[in-house]
Scaffold this motif. Structure first.
Motif, PDB file in Angstrom:
ATOM      1  N   PRO A   1      46.629   3.269 -24.711  1.00  0.00           N
ATOM      2  CA  PRO A   1      45.574   3.150 -23.705  1.00  0.00           C
ATOM      3  C   PRO A   1      44.322   2.457 -24.226  1.00  0.00           C
ATOM      4  CG  PRO A   1      45.953   5.452 -24.328  1.00  0.00           C
ATOM      5  CD  PRO A   1      47.071   4.653 -24.899  1.00  0.00           C
ATOM      6  N   ALA A   2      43.945   2.682 -25.481  1.00  0.00           N
ATOM      7  CA  ALA A   2      42.752   2.028 -26.019  1.00  0.00           C
ATOM      8  C   ALA A   2      42.919   0.512 -26.017  1.00  0.00           C
ATOM      9  CB  ALA A   2      42.471   2.537 -27.431  1.00  0.00           C
TER      10      ALA A   2
ATOM     11  N   ARG B   1      50.921   6.554 -30.167  1.00  0.00           N
ATOM     12  CA  ARG B   1      51.169   5.319 -29.417  1.00  0.00           C
ATOM     13  C   ARG B   1      50.875   5.479 -27.932  1.00  0.00           C
ATOM     14  NH1 ARG B   1      55.739   3.918 -26.604  1.00  0.00           N
ATOM     15  NH2 ARG B   1      56.959   5.590 -27.593  1.00  0.00           N
ATOM     16  N   LEU B   2      51.309   6.587 -27.364  1.00  0.00           N
ATOM     17  CA  LEU B   2      51.242   6.781 -25.919  1.00  0.00           C
ATOM     18  C   LEU B   2      49.885   7.303 -25.446  1.00  0.00           C
ATOM     19  CD1 LEU B   2      54.722   8.481 -25.625  1.00  0.00           C
ATOM     20  CD2 LEU B   2      54.132   6.303 -24.542  1.00  0.00           C
TER      21      LEU B   2
ATOM     22  N   LEU C   1      42.578  11.439 -28.874  1.00  0.00           N
ATOM     23  CA  LEU C   1      43.340  10.931 -27.740  1.00  0.00           C
ATOM     24  C   LEU C   1      42.436  10.199 -26.753  1.00  0.00           C
ATOM     25  CD1 LEU C   1      45.882  13.808 -26.998  1.00  0.00           C
ATOM     26  CD2 LEU C   1      45.898  12.061 -28.800  1.00  0.00           C
ATOM     27  N   VAL C   2      43.026   9.238 -26.055  1.00  0.00           N
ATOM     28  CA  VAL C   2      42.339   8.439 -25.033  1.00  0.00           C
ATOM     29  C   VAL C   2      43.059   8.674 -23.717  1.00  0.00           C
ATOM     30  CG1 VAL C   2      41.686   6.120 -24.285  1.00  0.00           C
ATOM     31  CG2 VAL C   2      41.665   6.695 -26.732  1.00  0.00           C
ATOM     32  N   ASP C   3      42.397   9.334 -22.776  1.00  0.00           N
ATOM     33  CA  ASP C   3      43.001   9.593 -21.473  1.00  0.00           C
ATOM     34  C   ASP C   3      42.498   8.546 -20.489  1.00  0.00           C
ATOM     35  OD1 ASP C   3      44.187  10.534 -19.214  1.00  0.00           O
ATOM     36  OD2 ASP C   3      43.113  12.437 -19.139  1.00  0.00           O
ATOM     37  N   ALA C   4      43.387   7.665 -20.060  1.00  0.00           N
ATOM     38  CA  ALA C   4      43.011   6.542 -19.205  1.00  0.00           C
ATOM     39  C   ALA C   4      43.003   6.877 -17.721  1.00  0.00           C
ATOM     40  CB  ALA C   4      43.956   5.368 -19.459  1.00  0.00           C
TER      41      ALA C   4
ATOM     42  N   VAL D   1      59.459   6.868 -22.026  1.00  0.00           N
ATOM     43  CA  VAL D   1      58.326   6.910 -22.963  1.00  0.00           C
ATOM     44  C   VAL D   1      58.827   6.743 -24.388  1.00  0.00           C
ATOM     45  CG1 VAL D   1      56.897   8.326 -21.441  1.00  0.00           C
ATOM     46  CG2 VAL D   1      58.285   9.445 -23.181  1.00  0.00           C
ATOM     47  N   ARG D   2      60.044   7.192 -24.639  1.00  0.00           N
ATOM     48  CA  ARG D   2      60.597   7.087 -25.988  1.00  0.00           C
ATOM     49  C   ARG D   2      60.958   5.637 -26.318  1.00  0.00           C
ATOM     50  NH1 ARG D   2      64.210  11.783 -26.579  1.00  0.00           N
ATOM     51  NH2 ARG D   2      65.550  10.668 -25.135  1.00  0.00           N
ATOM     52  N   ASP D   3      61.505   4.907 -25.338  1.00  0.00           N
ATOM     53  CA  ASP D   3      61.957   3.542 -25.649  1.00  0.00           C
ATOM     54  C   ASP D   3      60.888   2.481 -25.394  1.00  0.00           C
ATOM     55  OD1 ASP D   3      61.922   2.837 -22.894  1.00  0.00           O
ATOM     56  OD2 ASP D   3      64.082   3.128 -22.641  1.00  0.00           O
ATOM     57  N   GLY D   4      59.708   2.898 -24.935  1.00  0.00           N
ATOM     58  CA  GLY D   4      58.616   1.953 -24.751  1.00  0.00           C
ATOM     59  C   GLY D   4      58.524   1.337 -23.369  1.00  0.00           C
ATOM     60  N   SER D   5      59.410   1.718 -22.452  1.00  0.00           N
ATOM     61  CA  SER D   5      59.307   1.195 -21.081  1.00  0.00           C
ATOM     62  C   SER D   5      58.021   1.665 -20.417  1.00  0.00           C
ATOM     63  CB  SER D   5      60.514   1.639 -20.250  1.00  0.00           C
ATOM     64  OG  SER D   5      61.712   1.146 -20.788  1.00  0.00           O
TER      65      SER D   5
END
Length: 452
Positions: free
Chosen positions: A368-369, A362-363, A66-69, A303-307
């Motif tokens: 974030p990467a 994805r999230l 995971l990438v925590d931004a 978060v599910r629909d990509g907004s």
């Protein structure tokens, strides 16, 4: 069929046999081959390959680290709350292999000298990779030196900070974003409005309700409108922080197509609501405050629909004593730990059907990467860093059963159980977590934009 980075007569360093690779598009059976710290090949199931070692991961899911931004590791100056060593131990134990560290320590990271000093403090002490973010002062003229000193991105604050960092007019915001664009940077903006906060704080009576009312959703709405307009005017790449409310989501959906902008929320906004202040109280005091259940459900849908483009921790620990030592709720320091629990909280959302395992990638990894220019992170594609998680399904894990590595004390999510177990974590092909324990020492590095 083999997907391989390049032909080589050398054996692979490691082949993981029998696993299922998870990416944002779904899952597929892959034997994963690693060499020189990177993913070297995707092999067909059981395909012969010479390797120095093999690992049986039959029935396991393979996810990118995971990438925590958005995290605060608190060093320098606030190391009683957290430091590079303790925060990255928590990250390694939770499957976060890359952290983007915020600049609001003591002093704030606002000069090239402070940026280089901070990198030196981290070197040799971090168990995962860390990128450093800088803050833009109102009087900054050229940010190129900060970029050259290692700034992965630049934070621009619009409210609730000292005046020399507060870009509380549209002109100031546009000017700051143009400076970030001039050095090919990414600007992070916390959406808010100082005038609305001032009005709310003047009526804050010190209660939980008073604190929540002092930071209304409308402040986020105004902040988002200004951030997107400034991004369009400056042609900067902008990432908007910490959305929490339905009204702010509505504004975001109206404005986002006007500029190159992305959006985050925190994992706690997907799980906690204002009614939890009754039983958890100061332990979950954060900013923005938690909203109602309708807001939380709207964030889940976004978060599910990509907004919403990514989910972060806003890991901002304080000692338990600091969280208890105030009479007025508004005086309680804001923030809670999250690096060690992000994965398990996301898996809880998977378990109850709110998101898919592919959405976690994805999230919390690929999204974030890509946005922050970490070209070798967030994916198990061939050529990427071999930062990976081995996840067993059908084996329960409970948050709080085991050591908490953060100085921030117990997680507010302690007791939450998921039907998954994190068996192994690799950083650039080397194990850093296995069988419930940290291994391998401080293998992390400080990331530099020139090397990404």
């Amino acid at each position: 069929m083999t997907v391989s980075e390049s032909a080589s007569d050398r054996p692979y360093d490691l082949v993981l046999r029998g696993g299922t690779l998870i990416d944002p598009h779904g899952s597929r059976a892959v034997d994963l081959a690693l060499r020189d710290g990177r993913v070297a090949a995707h092999l067909g199931r059981g395909q012969p390959a010479e390797a120095l070692a093999t690992l049986d991961v039959q029935g396991r899911d393979l996810l990118p680290g995971l990438v925590d931004a958005h995290a605060h590791l608190r060093e320098p100056g606030l190391t009683h709350k957290e430091d590079f060593a303790s925060g990255t131990r928590a990250a390694a134990a939770g499957g976060v292999t890359t952290i983007l560290n915020m600049p609001t320590d003591d002093p704030w990271t606002d000069t090239p000298v402070l940026m280089r000093d901070k990198a030196r403090m981290a070197q040799g002490r971090v168990r995962v990779d860390v990128g450093l973010q800088a803050v833009v002062q109102c009087e900054d003229r050229d940010l190129r030196a900060m970029r050259d000193a290692g700034a992965v991105s630049f934070e621009i604050f619009t409210a609730d900070v000292p005046e020399n960092y507060r870009h509380d007019t549209l002109d100031s915001l546009v000017t700051a974003m143009r400076k970030v664009a001039d050095c090919d940077g990414l600007a992070g903006v916390q959406p808010s409005d100082q005038a609305l906060l001032d009005a709310g704080m003047s009526a804050d009576d010190g209660s939980i309700a008073g604190y929540c009312a002092s930071r209304p959703p409308q402040a986020e709405v105004v902040g988002i409108a200004h951030a997107v307009q400034a991004a369009a005017d400056s042609r900067a790449r902008v990432h908007v922080r910490q959305i929490s409310a339905i009204a702010a989501l509505d504004a975001w959906r109206r404005f986002r197509d006007q500029a190159d902008v992305t959006l985050e929320t925190s994992i706690q906004n997907l799980l906690l609501t204002a009614d939890r202040y009754v039983d958890l109280g100061p332990a979950i005091k954060a900013s923005p405050p938690f909203r109602g259940d309708a807001d939380r459900r709207a964030l889940i849908e976004a978060v599910r629909d990509g907004s919403i483009d990514m989910v972060v921790t806003d890991h901002a620990p304080h000692t338990p004593a600091e969280k208890r030592a105030h009479g007025r709720f508004s005086d309680v320091p804001g923030g809670l730990p999250g690096l060690q629990t992000l994965l398990f909280c996301m898996l809880h959302l998977v378990d109850r059907g709110d998101v898919r395992l592919a959405d976690v990638v994805r999230l919390c990894a690929e999204g974030p990467a890509q946005r922050f220019g970490l070209s070798r992170k967030g994916s198990l594609a061939v050529g990427h860093d071999a930062d990976l998680l081995v996840l067993a399904t059908g084996v329960a894990s409970t948050i709080g059963n085991g050591p908490s590595y953060s100085k921030g004390g117990p997680s507010p999510f302690a007791g939450l159980s998921v039907p998954y177990r994190l068996e192994r974590v690799f950083l650039r092909g080397q194990p850093i977590w296995a069988d419930g324990d940290l291994i391998g020492g401080a293998r992390g590095v400080v990331l530099h934009p020139d090397a990404l």
